[in-house]
Write a protein that holds these residues in place. Structure first.
Motif, PDB file in Angstrom:
ATOM      1  N   LEU A  70       0.825  -1.210   0.000  1.00  0.00           N
ATOM      2  CA  LEU A  70       0.000   0.000   0.000  1.00  0.00           C
ATOM      3  C   LEU A  70       0.861   1.261   0.000  1.00  0.00           C
ATOM      4  O   LEU A  70       0.555   2.244  -0.696  1.00  0.00           O
ATOM      5  CB  LEU A  70      -0.918  -0.005   1.227  1.00  0.00           C
ATOM      6  N   ILE A  71       1.943   1.253   0.772  1.00  0.00           N
ATOM      7  CA  ILE A  71       2.827   2.416   0.832  1.00  0.00           C
ATOM      8  C   ILE A  71       3.500   2.659  -0.519  1.00  0.00           C
ATOM      9  O   ILE A  71       3.625   3.799  -0.981  1.00  0.00           O
ATOM     10  CB  ILE A  71       3.875   2.232   1.943  1.00  0.00           C
ATOM     11  N   ILE A  72       3.918   1.576  -1.182  1.00  0.00           N
ATOM     12  CA  ILE A  72       4.560   1.707  -2.494  1.00  0.00           C
ATOM     13  C   ILE A  72       3.585   2.290  -3.515  1.00  0.00           C
ATOM     14  O   ILE A  72       3.942   3.168  -4.314  1.00  0.00           O
ATOM     15  CB  ILE A  72       5.096   0.340  -2.969  1.00  0.00           C
ATOM     16  N   VAL A  73       2.334   1.813  -3.497  1.00  0.00           N
ATOM     17  CA  VAL A  73       1.335   2.350  -4.420  1.00  0.00           C
ATOM     18  C   VAL A  73       1.106   3.837  -4.169  1.00  0.00           C
ATOM     19  O   VAL A  73       0.953   4.635  -5.104  1.00  0.00           O
ATOM     20  CB  VAL A  73       0.004   1.573  -4.305  1.00  0.00           C
ATOM     21  N   ALA A  74       1.090   4.230  -2.900  1.00  0.00           N
ATOM     22  CA  ALA A  74       0.916   5.650  -2.557  1.00  0.00           C
ATOM     23  C   ALA A  74       2.059   6.487  -3.127  1.00  0.00           C
ATOM     24  O   ALA A  74       1.830   7.579  -3.671  1.00  0.00           O
ATOM     25  CB  ALA A  74       0.837   5.815  -1.041  1.00  0.00           C
ATOM     26  N   LEU A  75       3.287   5.980  -3.022  1.00  0.00           N
ATOM     27  CA  LEU A  75       4.438   6.704  -3.579  1.00  0.00           C
ATOM     28  C   LEU A  75       4.321   6.842  -5.092  1.00  0.00           C
ATOM     29  O   LEU A  75       4.619   7.906  -5.660  1.00  0.00           O
ATOM     30  CB  LEU A  75       5.732   5.973  -3.206  1.00  0.00           C
ATOM     31  N   GLY A  76       3.883   5.774  -5.753  1.00  0.00           N
ATOM     32  CA  GLY A  76       3.687   5.843  -7.204  1.00  0.00           C
ATOM     33  C   GLY A  76       2.646   6.880  -7.584  1.00  0.00           C
ATOM     34  O   GLY A  76       2.800   7.601  -8.580  1.00  0.00           O
ATOM     35  N   LEU A 127      -5.874  10.039  -3.521  1.00  0.00           N
ATOM     36  CA  LEU A 127      -5.640   8.593  -3.555  1.00  0.00           C
ATOM     37  C   LEU A 127      -4.477   8.204  -2.647  1.00  0.00           C
ATOM     38  O   LEU A 127      -4.559   7.227  -1.889  1.00  0.00           O
ATOM     39  CB  LEU A 127      -5.357   8.145  -4.995  1.00  0.00           C
ATOM     40  N   ALA A 128      -3.395   8.957  -2.700  1.00  0.00           N
ATOM     41  CA  ALA A 128      -2.225   8.664  -1.871  1.00  0.00           C
ATOM     42  C   ALA A 128      -2.570   8.745  -0.383  1.00  0.00           C
ATOM     43  O   ALA A 128      -2.154   7.893   0.414  1.00  0.00           O
ATOM     44  CB  ALA A 128      -1.086   9.619  -2.206  1.00  0.00           C
ATOM     45  N   ILE A 129      -3.330   9.757  -0.007  1.00  0.00           N
ATOM     46  CA  ILE A 129      -3.738   9.900   1.401  1.00  0.00           C
ATOM     47  C   ILE A 129      -4.587   8.710   1.833  1.00  0.00           C
ATOM     48  O   ILE A 129      -4.396   8.140   2.915  1.00  0.00           O
ATOM     49  CB  ILE A 129      -4.519  11.219   1.598  1.00  0.00           C
ATOM     50  N   PHE A 130      -5.532   8.310   0.986  1.00  0.00           N
ATOM     51  CA  PHE A 130      -6.388   7.162   1.291  1.00  0.00           C
ATOM     52  C   PHE A 130      -5.564   5.887   1.472  1.00  0.00           C
ATOM     53  O   PHE A 130      -5.795   5.102   2.399  1.00  0.00           O
ATOM     54  CB  PHE A 130      -7.422   6.977   0.178  1.00  0.00           C
ATOM     55  N   LEU A 131      -4.590   5.674   0.603  1.00  0.00           N
ATOM     56  CA  LEU A 131      -3.753   4.472   0.669  1.00  0.00           C
ATOM     57  C   LEU A 131      -2.954   4.421   1.975  1.00  0.00           C
ATOM     58  O   LEU A 131      -2.816   3.349   2.584  1.00  0.00           O
ATOM     59  CB  LEU A 131      -2.807   4.425  -0.532  1.00  0.00           C
TER      60      LEU A 131
END
Length: 418
Positions: free
Chosen positions: A83-89, A199-203
């Protein structure tokens, strides 16, 4: 199964949140394809479909490393990391939009895909072994409802933000020159910032939720034991797994073309992008119906291998219909491919990992790896074969996909030795 008698309802609800999350992320690609083609001034459909290539090829490169990460940190921690990696992307989209750099958008998509690769490698076997393997397709279908419901929302929400009034904007861009054109394109590109920051905040919030959760570790019997029921000493000794990997490749290719490609197809045959931007939701709606069928019917009324067989036949029928019809009729045929695709992943995955024992995690990683060429290469072949010149011709690629899946459903999954 090494399970306690406790209820697994809450773990399934939490995993459903994950399926919703990466369903939303995955199906934004259908909106990004026409959006980036305009914002980054791409010349061909093949260039635009690099969106799916960058996103999905990360699965190919990172699924095996993901399996090793999971073996070290476990399912729950692996999900948090993913989840953290997806947020960074997602955050990479901000500098990409500010500079309108297509390669930077592709980098963000690749990083997103890397995180989802870890998530997919964790959650699919987790759901499969969180109960009897015979009903795994039913549980994955339930997760699929969350995934595809998010997929229906994704193009509607993102399309309403980034493609609002796109028909009028395209008209202005045709006559605009110099600084005026740059201002219009920059304003268009900036539209992507707000939804991806949100989206990043939600992730991150979901990652925190999982970090503090008491999600149980569930293990396939023998997977961490040298003494396993299987006497085979290599994951490549399982034909049902290897053929399952190819079935996943062809399934993902068919799903991505029908879901992410339908909007661009509509535009190519003369339908306004203001309308075509929502076509992905039609495909995902059809998939949602298919998942409900799976939840009701599997395994009570139909075995998962038969569900896969009938789905492949249905896919072939809709493909031929899409090729030999035109206009909105062909669009509806493409959308109905979502119905035929719905039960493919839920059926292929458990059939492919059945009997792997201690090889379950690495086998799952190989299946997730198949997402890469499925979503990264097959849609490119479709775009190159069809594209703006002859958009329907590309659907012959899908016919090949469904034929192989039909083979796997009829006999490929039964092979126990080479």
């Amino acid at each position: 199964m090494e399970q306690n008698n406790k209820s697994y309802l809450m773990p399934l609800v939490m995993i459903g949140v994950l399926f919703f999350t990466f369903g939303y992320i995955t199906w934004t690609n259908g909106t990004l394809i026409p959006f980036l083609k305009i914002a980054c001034e791409l010349e061909t459909d093949t260039q635009a479909f690099l969106v799916t290539s960058a996103f999905y090829m990360s699965y190919f490169f990172l699924s095996i490393p993901s399996s090793f990460i999971l073996s070290k940190v476990g399912f729950k921690n692996g999900m948090v990391i993913g989840l953290i990696i997806v947020a960074l992307g997602s955050l990479i989209f901000i500098p990409a939009a500010n500079s309108r750099t297509f390669s930077l958008f592709l980098t963000g998509l690749f990083v997103q895909g890397a995180g989802l690769s870890l998530l997919q490698t964790a959650v699919n076997p987790y759901v499969s072994i969180l109960g009897p393997i015979e009903s795994a397709a039913k549980r994955i279908s339930i997760m699929g409802v969350a995934n595809k419901f998010a997929g229906i929302l994704a193009p509607i929400i993102l399309g309403a933000v980034v493609l609002k009034g796109i028909g009028d904007l395209e008209g202005k861009l045709k006559t605009a020159q110099g600084d005026e054109k740059e201002i219009l394109l920059n304003d268009l590109a900036q539209r992507i910032n707000t939804p991806y920051i949100a989206l990043a905040i939600f992730l991150i919030l979901v990652a925190v939720l999982f970090w503090f959760s008491k999600l149980p570790e569930v293990k396939e019997e023998g997977e961490d034991n040298k003494e396993s029921k299987t006497q085979k000493d290599s994951v490549f000794a399982f034909p049902n797994l290897i053929l399952g990997v190819f079935a996943i490749i062809f399934y993902v290719g068919a799903e991505v073309i029908a879901g992410d490609g339908i909007g661009q197809y509509g535009k190519n045959i003369g339908i306004s992008l203001d309308e075509a931007k929502n076509f992905t939701a039609y495909t995902l709606g059809a998939m949602l119906v298919g998942y409900f069928v799976g939840i009701i019917a599997i395994p009570k009324y139909i075995k998962q291998e038969n569900a896969l067989k009938y789905s492949a036949i249905l896919g072939l029928i809709f493909t031929i219909a899409a090729i030999f019809t035109s206009g909105y009729t062909s669009v509806y045929c493409i959308a109905l491919m979502g119905l035929s695709n719905a039960l493919m992943w839920p059926s292929i995955f458990p059939l492919a990992i059945k009997g792997l024992g201690k090889f379950t995690k690495i086998g799952s990683a190989l299946l997730i790896m198949g997402i890469g060429p499925g979503g990264g290469i097959i849609p490119l072949a479709y775009a190159e074969m069809g594209g703006e010149v002859n958009p329907q011709r590309g659907f012959w690629i899908m016919a090949i996909c469904y034929i192989f899946i039909l083979y796997f459903a009829i006999s490929g999954h039964k092979k126990k030795s080479w």
